[in-house]
Motif scaffolding. Structure first.
Motif, PDB file in Angstrom:
ATOM      1  N   VAL A 195      89.641  75.150  40.005  1.00  0.00           N
ATOM      2  CA  VAL A 195      88.529  74.366  39.460  1.00  0.00           C
ATOM      3  C   VAL A 195      87.202  75.017  39.829  1.00  0.00           C
ATOM      4  O   VAL A 195      86.945  75.296  40.999  1.00  0.00           O
ATOM      5  CB  VAL A 195      88.581  72.910  40.004  1.00  0.00           C
ATOM      6  N   GLU A 196      86.375  75.285  38.812  1.00  0.00           N
ATOM      7  CA  GLU A 196      85.057  75.863  39.071  1.00  0.00           C
ATOM      8  C   GLU A 196      84.060  74.792  39.490  1.00  0.00           C
ATOM      9  O   GLU A 196      83.294  74.972  40.414  1.00  0.00           O
ATOM     10  CB  GLU A 196      84.540  76.581  37.821  1.00  0.00           C
ATOM     11  N   ARG A 197      84.051  73.678  38.772  1.00  0.00           N
ATOM     12  CA  ARG A 197      83.107  72.605  39.053  1.00  0.00           C
ATOM     13  C   ARG A 197      83.846  71.258  39.049  1.00  0.00           C
ATOM     14  O   ARG A 197      84.584  70.966  38.126  1.00  0.00           O
ATOM     15  CB  ARG A 197      82.002  72.589  37.996  1.00  0.00           C
ATOM     16  N   VAL A 198      83.643  70.454  40.082  1.00  0.00           N
ATOM     17  CA  VAL A 198      84.268  69.131  40.164  1.00  0.00           C
ATOM     18  C   VAL A 198      83.544  68.198  39.207  1.00  0.00           C
ATOM     19  O   VAL A 198      82.311  68.148  39.179  1.00  0.00           O
ATOM     20  CB  VAL A 198      84.208  68.596  41.620  1.00  0.00           C
ATOM     21  N   LYS A 199      84.314  67.477  38.400  1.00  0.00           N
ATOM     22  CA  LYS A 199      83.734  66.607  37.383  1.00  0.00           C
ATOM     23  C   LYS A 199      84.062  65.143  37.675  1.00  0.00           C
ATOM     24  O   LYS A 199      85.120  64.830  38.192  1.00  0.00           O
ATOM     25  CB  LYS A 199      84.289  66.978  36.001  1.00  0.00           C
ATOM     26  N   GLY A 200      83.159  64.274  37.293  1.00  0.00           N
ATOM     27  CA  GLY A 200      83.400  62.844  37.374  1.00  0.00           C
ATOM     28  C   GLY A 200      84.093  62.361  36.109  1.00  0.00           C
ATOM     29  O   GLY A 200      84.154  63.074  35.106  1.00  0.00           O
ATOM     30  N   MET A 201      84.616  61.158  36.160  1.00  0.00           N
ATOM     31  CA  MET A 201      85.374  60.650  35.024  1.00  0.00           C
ATOM     32  C   MET A 201      85.273  59.125  34.984  1.00  0.00           C
ATOM     33  O   MET A 201      85.262  58.482  36.024  1.00  0.00           O
ATOM     34  CB  MET A 201      86.834  61.080  35.200  1.00  0.00           C
ATOM     35  N   ASN A 202      85.185  58.574  33.777  1.00  0.00           N
ATOM     36  CA  ASN A 202      85.237  57.124  33.595  1.00  0.00           C
ATOM     37  C   ASN A 202      86.603  56.764  33.045  1.00  0.00           C
ATOM     38  O   ASN A 202      87.077  57.393  32.092  1.00  0.00           O
ATOM     39  CB  ASN A 202      84.164  56.648  32.614  1.00  0.00           C
ATOM     40  N   ILE A 203      87.213  55.730  33.606  1.00  0.00           N
ATOM     41  CA  ILE A 203      88.508  55.241  33.145  1.00  0.00           C
ATOM     42  C   ILE A 203      88.311  53.778  32.763  1.00  0.00           C
ATOM     43  O   ILE A 203      87.939  52.967  33.601  1.00  0.00           O
ATOM     44  CB  ILE A 203      89.565  55.360  34.252  1.00  0.00           C
ATOM     45  N   THR A 204      88.532  53.456  31.485  1.00  0.00           N
ATOM     46  CA  THR A 204      88.391  52.083  31.011  1.00  0.00           C
ATOM     47  C   THR A 204      89.762  51.555  30.621  1.00  0.00           C
ATOM     48  O   THR A 204      90.457  52.166  29.817  1.00  0.00           O
ATOM     49  CB  THR A 204      87.440  52.005  29.805  1.00  0.00           C
ATOM     50  N   ILE A 205      90.131  50.418  31.210  1.00  0.00           N
ATOM     51  CA  ILE A 205      91.407  49.779  30.895  1.00  0.00           C
ATOM     52  C   ILE A 205      91.096  48.586  29.990  1.00  0.00           C
ATOM     53  O   ILE A 205      90.440  47.631  30.417  1.00  0.00           O
ATOM     54  CB  ILE A 205      92.126  49.328  32.178  1.00  0.00           C
ATOM     55  N   VAL A 206      91.554  48.657  28.747  1.00  0.00           N
ATOM     56  CA  VAL A 206      91.293  47.610  27.762  1.00  0.00           C
ATOM     57  C   VAL A 206      92.487  46.655  27.760  1.00  0.00           C
ATOM     58  O   VAL A 206      93.624  47.069  27.543  1.00  0.00           O
ATOM     59  CB  VAL A 206      91.089  48.205  26.354  1.00  0.00           C
ATOM     60  N   THR A 207      92.202  45.368  28.009  1.00  0.00           N
ATOM     61  CA  THR A 207      93.262  44.363  28.038  1.00  0.00           C
ATOM     62  C   THR A 207      93.034  43.325  26.946  1.00  0.00           C
ATOM     63  O   THR A 207      91.956  43.250  26.359  1.00  0.00           O
ATOM     64  CB  THR A 207      93.314  43.631  29.397  1.00  0.00           C
ATOM     65  N   SER A 208      94.047  42.496  26.717  1.00  0.00           N
ATOM     66  CA  SER A 208      93.910  41.415  25.749  1.00  0.00           C
ATOM     67  C   SER A 208      93.482  40.124  26.437  1.00  0.00           C
ATOM     68  O   SER A 208      93.462  39.067  25.807  1.00  0.00           O
ATOM     69  CB  SER A 208      95.234  41.207  25.009  1.00  0.00           C
ATOM     70  N   ALA A 209      93.140  40.188  27.715  1.00  0.00           N
ATOM     71  CA  ALA A 209      92.700  39.005  28.460  1.00  0.00           C
ATOM     72  C   ALA A 209      91.355  38.513  27.916  1.00  0.00           C
ATOM     73  O   ALA A 209      90.533  39.298  27.453  1.00  0.00           O
ATOM     74  CB  ALA A 209      92.574  39.337  29.939  1.00  0.00           C
ATOM     75  N   THR A 210      91.169  37.200  27.970  1.00  0.00           N
ATOM     76  CA  THR A 210      89.926  36.621  27.455  1.00  0.00           C
ATOM     77  C   THR A 210      88.859  36.479  28.533  1.00  0.00           C
ATOM     78  O   THR A 210      87.696  36.264  28.221  1.00  0.00           O
ATOM     79  CB  THR A 210      90.194  35.237  26.832  1.00  0.00           C
ATOM     80  N   SER A 211      89.242  36.580  29.811  1.00  0.00           N
ATOM     81  CA  SER A 211      88.267  36.447  30.887  1.00  0.00           C
ATOM     82  C   SER A 211      88.516  37.510  31.954  1.00  0.00           C
ATOM     83  O   SER A 211      89.599  38.085  32.027  1.00  0.00           O
ATOM     84  CB  SER A 211      88.355  35.051  31.524  1.00  0.00           C
ATOM     85  N   ASP A 212      87.501  37.718  32.781  1.00  0.00           N
ATOM     86  CA  ASP A 212      87.628  38.683  33.865  1.00  0.00           C
ATOM     87  C   ASP A 212      88.653  38.236  34.896  1.00  0.00           C
ATOM     88  O   ASP A 212      89.349  39.064  35.486  1.00  0.00           O
ATOM     89  CB  ASP A 212      86.270  38.894  34.546  1.00  0.00           C
ATOM     90  N   LYS A 213      88.751  36.922  35.115  1.00  0.00           N
ATOM     91  CA  LYS A 213      89.700  36.393  36.101  1.00  0.00           C
ATOM     92  C   LYS A 213      91.138  36.724  35.695  1.00  0.00           C
ATOM     93  O   LYS A 213      91.943  37.166  36.519  1.00  0.00           O
ATOM     94  CB  LYS A 213      89.514  34.881  36.225  1.00  0.00           C
ATOM     95  N   GLU A 214      91.463  36.508  34.423  1.00  0.00           N
ATOM     96  CA  GLU A 214      92.809  36.825  33.933  1.00  0.00           C
ATOM     97  C   GLU A 214      93.080  38.317  34.038  1.00  0.00           C
ATOM     98  O   GLU A 214      94.163  38.732  34.461  1.00  0.00           O
ATOM     99  CB  GLU A 214      92.964  36.389  32.471  1.00  0.00           C
ATOM    100  N   SER A 215      92.105  39.118  33.654  1.00  0.00           N
ATOM    101  CA  SER A 215      92.259  40.567  33.679  1.00  0.00           C
ATOM    102  C   SER A 215      92.435  41.086  35.101  1.00  0.00           C
ATOM    103  O   SER A 215      93.292  41.931  35.361  1.00  0.00           O
ATOM    104  CB  SER A 215      91.037  41.217  33.035  1.00  0.00           C
ATOM    105  N   LYS A 216      91.636  40.566  36.030  1.00  0.00           N
ATOM    106  CA  LYS A 216      91.756  40.996  37.426  1.00  0.00           C
ATOM    107  C   LYS A 216      93.116  40.624  37.988  1.00  0.00           C
ATOM    108  O   LYS A 216      93.744  41.412  38.703  1.00  0.00           O
ATOM    109  CB  LYS A 216      90.643  40.378  38.270  1.00  0.00           C
TER     110      LYS A 216
END
Length: 179
Positions: free
Chosen positions: A146-167
């Motif tokens: 690896v020449e340069r360390v890169k950052g990354m975003n990971i988004t997990i898309v769920t069918s939950a209707t609220s953050d509480k259910e998703s968490k």
């Protein structure tokens, strides 16, 4: 069928049904897709960085990465419309489950001084976004090449209707949240 997917069907679904009292199986939250994104602002001057990032993201995800291009020209960033500025991948099905299992069981514990994932990444609609500072935590990446360390975003898309259910869904799958 992966180990994580089996665990979802055998343990997580009954637990969520009991906790939230779902009447129909269609109400039970599930993971729809996982999006991986590497943004490289400095790649507008160096095209080799984009090729390297596409190759590494393809190795991490097991699926060909797509180059993202600038939508607008911004003079202060020396950026023109249509210039490559990053790459992304959307995972579904078996590749999604394989990646999640690898992320939860192998990659996140390899993060230096790891105390858990912050639970501030929910968007109000049940989707969770996690930022990774070093893409070298994934086992497919050889740190010596690896020449340069890169950052990354990971988004997990769920069918939950609220953050509480998703968490609850993600923590039952083994996502290590901070206490």
């Amino acid at each position: 069928m992966t180990r994580l997917e089996e665990m979802y069907k055998e343990k997580v679904v009954p637990e969520l049904t009991k906790e939230f009292g779902y009447k129909s199986t269609m109400q039970i939250p599930r993971i729809r897709s996982v999006h991986l994104n590497i943004g490289l602002g400095e790649a507008s001057q160096n095209h080799k960085l984009i090729e390297e990032a596409v190759d590494e993201l393809t190795r991490i995800s097991g699926q060909k990465a797509v180059v993202t291009k600038a939508k607008k020209s911004i003079a202060s960033f020396k950026l023109r419309e249509g210039q490559p500025i990053g790459c992304r991948v959307t995972l579904r099905g078996d590749r999604m489950w394989d990646f999640l299992e690898k992320l939860i069981n192998f990659s996140l514990p390899r993060v230096r001084d790891f105390r858990g994932v912050p639970d501030k990444g929910f968007d109000g609609r049940g989707n969770f976004t996690l930022g990774v500072r070093e893409h070298t935590i994934f086992p497919e990446i050889n740190v010596d090449q690896v020449e340069r360390v890169k950052g990354m975003n990971i988004t997990i898309v769920t069918s939950a209707t609220s953050d509480k259910e998703s968490k609850q869904l993600l923590s039952l799958l083994g996502m290590p949240y901070r206490k």
